[in-house]
Design a protein around this motif. Structure first.
Motif, short mmCIF file in Angstrom:
data_model
loop_
_atom_site.label_atom_id
_atom_site.label_comp_id
_atom_site.label_asym_id
_atom_site.label_seq_id
_atom_site.Cartn_x
_atom_site.Cartn_y
_atom_site.Cartn_z
N ILE A 122 -11.96 46.50 -89.87
CA ILE A 122 -11.09 47.37 -90.64
C ILE A 122 -10.41 46.49 -91.68
CG2 ILE A 122 -9.07 48.89 -90.61
CD1 ILE A 122 -9.79 49.54 -87.68
N VAL A 123 -10.46 46.88 -92.95
CA VAL A 123 -9.97 46.00 -94.00
C VAL A 123 -9.19 46.74 -95.07
CG1 VAL A 123 -12.16 46.18 -95.26
CG2 VAL A 123 -10.66 44.23 -95.68
N ARG A 124 -8.14 46.11 -95.56
CA ARG A 124 -7.45 46.57 -96.76
C ARG A 124 -7.76 45.50 -97.81
NH1 ARG A 124 -4.94 46.60 -101.68
NH2 ARG A 124 -3.24 48.10 -101.79
N PRO A 125 -8.75 45.78 -98.70
CA PRO A 125 -9.19 44.75 -99.65
C PRO A 125 -8.12 44.38 -100.67
CG PRO A 125 -10.78 46.57 -99.48
CD PRO A 125 -9.51 47.02 -98.83
N ILE A 126 -8.32 43.22 -101.29
CA ILE A 126 -7.46 42.77 -102.38
C ILE A 126 -7.96 43.40 -103.69
CG2 ILE A 126 -6.72 40.79 -103.75
CD1 ILE A 126 -7.07 39.04 -101.30
N GLY A 127 -7.05 44.02 -104.45
CA GLY A 127 -7.39 44.52 -105.79
C GLY A 127 -8.65 45.36 -105.79
N THR A 128 -9.49 45.16 -106.81
CA THR A 128 -10.80 45.80 -106.84
C THR A 128 -11.65 45.15 -105.76
OG1 THR A 128 -10.62 46.16 -109.23
CG2 THR A 128 -12.82 46.34 -108.25
#
Length: 334
Positions: A122-128
């Motif tokens: 489960i990830v909350r990506p950085i920026g784009t």
């Protein structure tokens, strides 16, 4: 002697592996007849729910890797706690990664998850989102707040901005200001939603102050920006301020107080993310809340479905909710 696996129990009981896991962890969502059926086959096949044994037999680690772009953000800290609790219901442990908004760290953490052979991510990506990095993941993955080619949960910040604008309009405010990012990625544009809703009523923002998206308690500029603005503009002219975060909102209130203006008597202020700060401030702060428990529940459910073989791309849109507190109670309309 051949060790019975959870997959074999699931096959015999005609249910998914996740359902067997939920039964064994006494999850409240399981119906009584399903529980009875699964436990019948657990006993008949002689299955022993030993996590180490089952992970070796089923080539599973019962670990989910969770990566956040920056855990200094109170929203992500709260969400992390909710995800850990949700994963534990299903017998999964969590290993946590904090990218601290550094692309290299983000890549290293994902590669570390792969080496640890986590069952899902489960990830909350950085920026784009880093397309090369995330498209190269061949285990189940759920992305939060940013859309990737995998499973995704999106919470519309634009809709949050719309709710704040409607609240301000209902209170009769016409001299309205905003402090926060001027350019944001799709789905994370608070200003766009806020401004578009005001436009429908023929109102234009009287002040738009640019402030970095990634403020933390230790690294904040909102106070400096708003105080600089008040040096050349009448602090009493704007009667309603929308700040992109609770931290920024607290700085607006502080600067207003230093100029002799009380919230909500002389001006109202609304923040974003509904952090602990919003509940503890004096006055308590109105703020837009993301549905933390719902995000965590759906994220874990989606990654478990992926582990069970459902690898199709999926998109879930969730709505934020404006929580009204003292900082936007009825003050003087200007």
């Amino acid at each position: 002697m051949t060790m019975v696996t959870m997959e074999e129990v699931a096959k015999a009981a005609h249910v998914s592996r996740a359902t067997v896991s939920r039964v064994l962890s006494n999850h409240p969502s399981i119906k009584m007849e399903t529980r009875s059926n699964v436990m019948y086959w657990v006993k008949k096949l002689g299955y022993e729910p030993n996590q180490v044994a089952q992970s070796l037999a089923g080539n599973r680690t019962n670990i989910i890797g969770v990566l956040f772009s920056d855990l200094s953000n109170p929203l992500y800290a709260s969400l992390m706690t909710a995800i850990v609790h949700e994963a534990e219901k299903y017998g999964y442990n969590v290993i946590l990664g904090d990218a601290q908004r550094e692309r290299a760290r983000e890549t290293n953490i994902i590669n570390g998850f792969k080496r640890r052979k986590v069952d899902g991510i489960i990830v909350r990506p950085i920026g784009t989102p880093n397309k090369k990095l995330y498209s190269g993941i061949n285990i189940p993955m759920v992305s939060l707040f940013k859309q990737t080619e995998k499973k995704n949960i999106i919470i519309s910040s634009e809709e949050g901005g719309i709710q704040v604008a409607r609240h301000f309009l209902e209170l009769g405010h016409k001299n309205i200001g905003y402090i926060g990012p001027l350019k944001s990625l799709a789905g994370n544009n608070k200003l766009e939603g806020f401004r578009s809703e005001l436009d429908k009523s023929g109102l234009k923002l009287k002040a738009v102050l640019e402030c970095n998206q990634h403020e933390t308690v230790e690294n904040q500029r909102a106070y400096e920006i708003i105080s600089q603005y008040f040096k050349t503009h009448d602090p009493g002219k704007i009667s309603a301020w929308f700040a992109h975060s609770d931290i920024a909102a607290s700085d607006v209130i502080k600067s207003l107080a230093e100029h002799g203006l009380q919230v909500p008597k002389d001006a109202i202020v609304c923040g974003y993310n509904n952090t602990l700060l919003a509940k503890k401030m004096i006055p308590t702060l109105s703020s837009v809340a993301s549905p933390i428990e719902e995000i965590a529940g759906k994220a874990v459910s989606m990654v478990l479905n992926g582990i069970d073989g459902n690898t199709e791309e999926e998109l879930i849109n969730l709505s934020p909710r404006l929580v009204i507190r003292e900082s936007t109670s009825r003050g003087l309309f200007k």
